[in-house]
Scaffold this motif. Sequence first.
Motif, mmCIF file in Angstrom:
data_model
loop_
_atom_site.group_PDB
_atom_site.id
_atom_site.type_symbol
_atom_site.label_atom_id
_atom_site.label_comp_id
_atom_site.label_asym_id
_atom_site.label_seq_id
_atom_site.Cartn_x
_atom_site.Cartn_y
_atom_site.Cartn_z
ATOM 1 N N MET B 1 13.642 1.073 0.898
ATOM 2 C CA MET B 1 12.442 0.954 0.065
ATOM 3 C C MET B 1 11.334 0.210 0.805
ATOM 4 S SD MET B 1 13.663 0.123 -3.818
ATOM 5 C CE MET B 1 14.929 -1.068 -3.403
ATOM 6 N N LYS B 2 10.091 0.377 0.348
ATOM 7 C CA LYS B 2 8.977 -0.402 0.877
ATOM 8 C C LYS B 2 8.724 -1.541 -0.109
ATOM 9 C CE LYS B 2 6.815 3.440 3.259
ATOM 10 N NZ LYS B 2 5.701 4.394 3.243
ATOM 11 N N ILE B 3 8.886 -2.765 0.386
ATOM 12 C CA ILE B 3 8.876 -3.903 -0.521
ATOM 13 C C ILE B 3 7.794 -4.909 -0.115
ATOM 14 C CG2 ILE B 3 10.231 -5.875 -1.349
ATOM 15 C CD1 ILE B 3 12.723 -4.103 -1.069
ATOM 16 N N LEU B 4 7.013 -5.345 -1.097
ATOM 17 C CA LEU B 4 5.982 -6.366 -0.861
ATOM 18 C C LEU B 4 6.473 -7.692 -1.451
ATOM 19 C CD1 LEU B 4 3.074 -7.375 -0.202
ATOM 20 C CD2 LEU B 4 2.405 -6.504 -2.468
ATOM 21 N N ILE B 5 6.410 -8.752 -0.621
ATOM 22 C CA ILE B 5 6.839 -10.072 -1.096
ATOM 23 C C ILE B 5 5.601 -10.951 -1.237
ATOM 24 C CG2 ILE B 5 8.181 -12.124 -0.490
ATOM 25 C CD1 ILE B 5 9.911 -9.976 1.183
ATOM 26 N N VAL B 6 5.422 -11.531 -2.417
ATOM 27 C CA VAL B 6 4.234 -12.337 -2.696
ATOM 28 C C VAL B 6 4.675 -13.757 -3.066
ATOM 29 C CG1 VAL B 6 2.039 -12.408 -3.923
ATOM 30 C CG2 VAL B 6 3.293 -10.244 -3.757
ATOM 31 N N ASP B 7 4.294 -14.748 -2.262
ATOM 32 C CA ASP B 7 4.603 -16.141 -2.599
ATOM 33 C C ASP B 7 3.645 -17.045 -1.843
ATOM 34 O OD1 ASP B 7 5.854 -18.665 -3.158
ATOM 35 O OD2 ASP B 7 7.701 -17.517 -3.602
ATOM 36 N N VAL B 27 9.215 -4.350 4.947
ATOM 37 C CA VAL B 27 8.661 -5.477 4.199
ATOM 38 C C VAL B 27 7.180 -5.706 4.521
ATOM 39 C CG1 VAL B 27 8.809 -7.988 3.881
ATOM 40 C CG2 VAL B 27 10.894 -6.623 4.014
ATOM 41 N N TRP B 28 6.403 -5.956 3.474
ATOM 42 C CA TRP B 28 5.021 -6.429 3.573
ATOM 43 C C TRP B 28 4.976 -7.813 2.925
ATOM 44 C CZ3 TRP B 28 6.297 -1.486 3.658
ATOM 45 C CH2 TRP B 28 5.532 -0.573 4.401
ATOM 46 N N VAL B 29 4.048 -8.679 3.357
ATOM 47 C CA VAL B 29 3.969 -9.992 2.716
ATOM 48 C C VAL B 29 2.529 -10.307 2.305
ATOM 49 C CG1 VAL B 29 5.991 -11.039 3.806
ATOM 50 C CG2 VAL B 29 3.780 -11.097 4.978
ATOM 51 N N ALA B 30 2.410 -11.130 1.229
ATOM 52 C CA ALA B 30 1.092 -11.601 0.799
ATOM 53 C C ALA B 30 1.231 -13.028 0.301
ATOM 54 C CB ALA B 30 0.571 -10.690 -0.324
ATOM 55 N N GLU B 31 0.130 -13.833 0.497
ATOM 56 C CA GLU B 31 0.214 -15.257 0.129
ATOM 57 C C GLU B 31 -0.231 -15.505 -1.301
ATOM 58 O OE1 GLU B 31 -2.026 -17.518 3.016
ATOM 59 O OE2 GLU B 31 -1.022 -16.490 4.691
ATOM 60 N N ASN B 32 -0.946 -14.549 -1.870
ATOM 61 C CA ASN B 32 -1.410 -14.750 -3.258
ATOM 62 C C ASN B 32 -1.647 -13.377 -3.914
ATOM 63 O OD1 ASN B 32 -4.079 -13.812 -2.463
ATOM 64 N ND2 ASN B 32 -4.273 -15.816 -1.458
ATOM 65 N N GLY B 33 -2.006 -13.432 -5.179
ATOM 66 C CA GLY B 33 -2.170 -12.212 -5.960
ATOM 67 C C GLY B 33 -3.251 -11.294 -5.414
ATOM 68 N N ASP B 34 -4.385 -11.870 -5.002
ATOM 69 C CA ASP B 34 -5.478 -11.037 -4.489
ATOM 70 C C ASP B 34 -5.051 -10.272 -3.250
ATOM 71 O OD1 ASP B 34 -7.317 -11.661 -6.449
ATOM 72 O OD2 ASP B 34 -7.877 -13.546 -5.453
ATOM 73 N N GLN B 35 -4.370 -11.008 -2.346
ATOM 74 C CA GLN B 35 -3.864 -10.350 -1.130
ATOM 75 C C GLN B 35 -2.886 -9.232 -1.494
ATOM 76 O OE1 GLN B 35 -1.869 -12.556 1.940
ATOM 77 N NE2 GLN B 35 -3.771 -13.629 2.535
ATOM 78 N N ALA B 36 -2.030 -9.550 -2.471
ATOM 79 C CA ALA B 36 -1.022 -8.564 -2.898
ATOM 80 C C ALA B 36 -1.702 -7.294 -3.403
ATOM 81 C CB ALA B 36 -0.142 -9.157 -3.990
ATOM 82 N N LEU B 37 -2.726 -7.474 -4.239
ATOM 83 C CA LEU B 37 -3.409 -6.296 -4.802
ATOM 84 C C LEU B 37 -4.084 -5.464 -3.718
ATOM 85 C CD1 LEU B 37 -4.963 -7.620 -8.141
ATOM 86 C CD2 LEU B 37 -3.076 -6.005 -7.839
ATOM 87 N N SER B 38 -4.707 -6.145 -2.733
ATOM 88 C CA SER B 38 -5.344 -5.328 -1.687
ATOM 89 C C SER B 38 -4.297 -4.658 -0.814
ATOM 90 C CB SER B 38 -6.356 -6.129 -0.865
ATOM 91 O OG SER B 38 -5.772 -7.288 -0.329
ATOM 92 N N VAL B 49 7.668 -4.719 -5.801
ATOM 93 C CA VAL B 49 6.965 -5.974 -5.534
ATOM 94 C C VAL B 49 7.842 -7.135 -6.003
ATOM 95 C CG1 VAL B 49 4.897 -7.350 -5.998
ATOM 96 C CG2 VAL B 49 4.723 -4.846 -5.815
ATOM 97 N N ILE B 50 8.150 -8.055 -5.054
ATOM 98 C CA ILE B 50 8.854 -9.278 -5.452
ATOM 99 C C ILE B 50 7.809 -10.388 -5.427
ATOM 100 C CG2 ILE B 50 10.659 -10.939 -4.860
ATOM 101 C CD1 ILE B 50 12.111 -8.717 -3.341
ATOM 102 N N SER B 51 7.520 -10.966 -6.598
ATOM 103 C CA SER B 51 6.434 -11.944 -6.644
ATOM 104 C C SER B 51 6.910 -13.259 -7.262
ATOM 105 C CB SER B 51 5.271 -11.382 -7.462
ATOM 106 O OG SER B 51 4.291 -12.383 -7.677
ATOM 107 N N ASP B 52 6.377 -14.337 -6.687
ATOM 108 C CA ASP B 52 6.624 -15.652 -7.303
ATOM 109 C C ASP B 52 5.905 -15.677 -8.658
ATOM 110 O OD1 ASP B 52 7.550 -18.192 -7.599
ATOM 111 O OD2 ASP B 52 5.879 -19.120 -6.474
ATOM 112 N N TRP B 53 6.438 -16.501 -9.536
ATOM 113 C CA TRP B 53 5.822 -16.566 -10.865
ATOM 114 C C TRP B 53 4.608 -17.483 -10.839
ATOM 115 C CZ3 TRP B 53 9.059 -15.334 -15.546
ATOM 116 C CH2 TRP B 53 8.337 -15.398 -16.722
#
Lengths: 111, 400
Positions: B1-7, B27-38, B49-53
């Motif tokens: 799978m293609k998985i994005l990790i946001v934390d 795996v793709w990574v993002a540091e915050n919600g805005d980065q994740a959305l782009s 998408v695996i995201s921190d709460w």
Amino acid sequence: MIQVEQDDTVLVVTVHETRLDAESAMAFLQDATDAVKTRPRVVFDLSAVGFMDSTGIGALVGVTQSMETGGGVAVFGLTPAVEMVFTLLRMDMLFAIAPDRTSALAQVRDA
Amino acid sequence: MKILIVDDDEIIRKIVQLRVKKLGHDVWVAENGDQALSTIQETPSIDLVISDWMMPHMSGVQLCRAIRASPETQHMFVLLLTAKETREDYLEAMDAGADDFLVKPFDPELIAAKLRAADRILTLQAELRKNNDLLRRVNKKLEVAYDRLKRDVQAAGKMQESLLPKKTMDMGRYHIATALIPSSSVSGDIYNYFDLGDGNLALYAVDVAGHGARAAMMSFTLSRVITADRFRAKDGGMRGPRDLVSDLNAEFQVSPPNLDYFTLLVATVDAAGTMRLCQAGHPHPVAIPRNGASPTVLGGGGFPVGLMARTHFEETVVDLTPIQRVAFYSDGVIECASPTGELFGMDRFQALLHNLRDLPLPRVPAEIRRRLAEWRGSDSFDDDVSLILLETRNGIGVAG
């Protein structure tokens, strides 16, 4: 839609269809043709058929024309509407019309 | 799978990234919600998408809502990382569209199991989407085909109408009035009449078995084949209807046999008032006596045309002197069914003809149509209804 059984030398085809018309005729033609293909003596039980239109008649005649020659065809159990169509179209020229199963079988056995 | 990790926590991001990569995912990574959305806008093929709460600016739940709000991303599987959220928090997260939760600290086997479960669900969803697309496309095709079929049937109906003769004709002592009420599906009724000269006339009525364009084409052919010339004998007289019907039966045999056949009624009338008719599967004509007595039926029935070769047809001879009118009609009249399924039937039709005997002939077809529509409870008929009414008037223009 049809049920087939062998009674001595005669194949009895019971039509389980209340209307033999444009909607059901093609399926009947196919099933019954497969059933009678190699049989020279066939009896059709039409007592369940309450209505038959031109397509149904065409199908029944088509079925009998695919039979092995040298035998005979009889029908029995004609409901009033079907009997009217049979009379109008002079179907008696094509097959024996019998009042019940016993006499239908007898007519075909003698043929 | 293609998985994005946001934390927003780099350590956690790295731990999760490592575990997920080990399981063989991209795996793709993002540091915050805005980065994740782009990221997911740039890479809409991301499956999960695996995201921190808890994150600054945009929480995992808000990110989840944003993912669900867009048609391009709403199918993505969302897994939220949690620490110590309350029951209400969970309810809110699920309401926002979260699919599953992972509790910190992470159990490696549990991560693997949850990703497998997510993969199964995503695969099923993808299949469903594919099948839905297929159904939509097939449906569209069916709609197009149905529209075309409907237009063809309408065109066939128009063609059928254009083949018919004038609604009425006066020929010496004989008068004719006709009508065709086409069914909603076109059934292939056709008729015509001919003035053969010397006070002779001929008419025929055809009802092709079956419905639709196939039946209409057959009736079109027949209308071209049954011409006035067919009724003319070599010696200048009229040919008998039986000869005509036998000819047509031989011409329209098909091999192998199929369901293309037709019922036919042919009648000739000479100046002296002798009518000959051959009934080939068509309903019995009805005679309305001049003396006001009850109508009677004519003809002895007969085999339809094209169903079997070498069929013997019969001819009936009728003296028209005591007869006011003869009605020729297709079975659409007597098999016209009421809303409860009761057929109009012969008895009612004969009684109707009897009751209309004083109505001027040209007005009779419309009246019969009105009564049938009334019986049916609708103007739309299952089967074509065709009518030819022949009236004889004694003492007017009678030769001899």
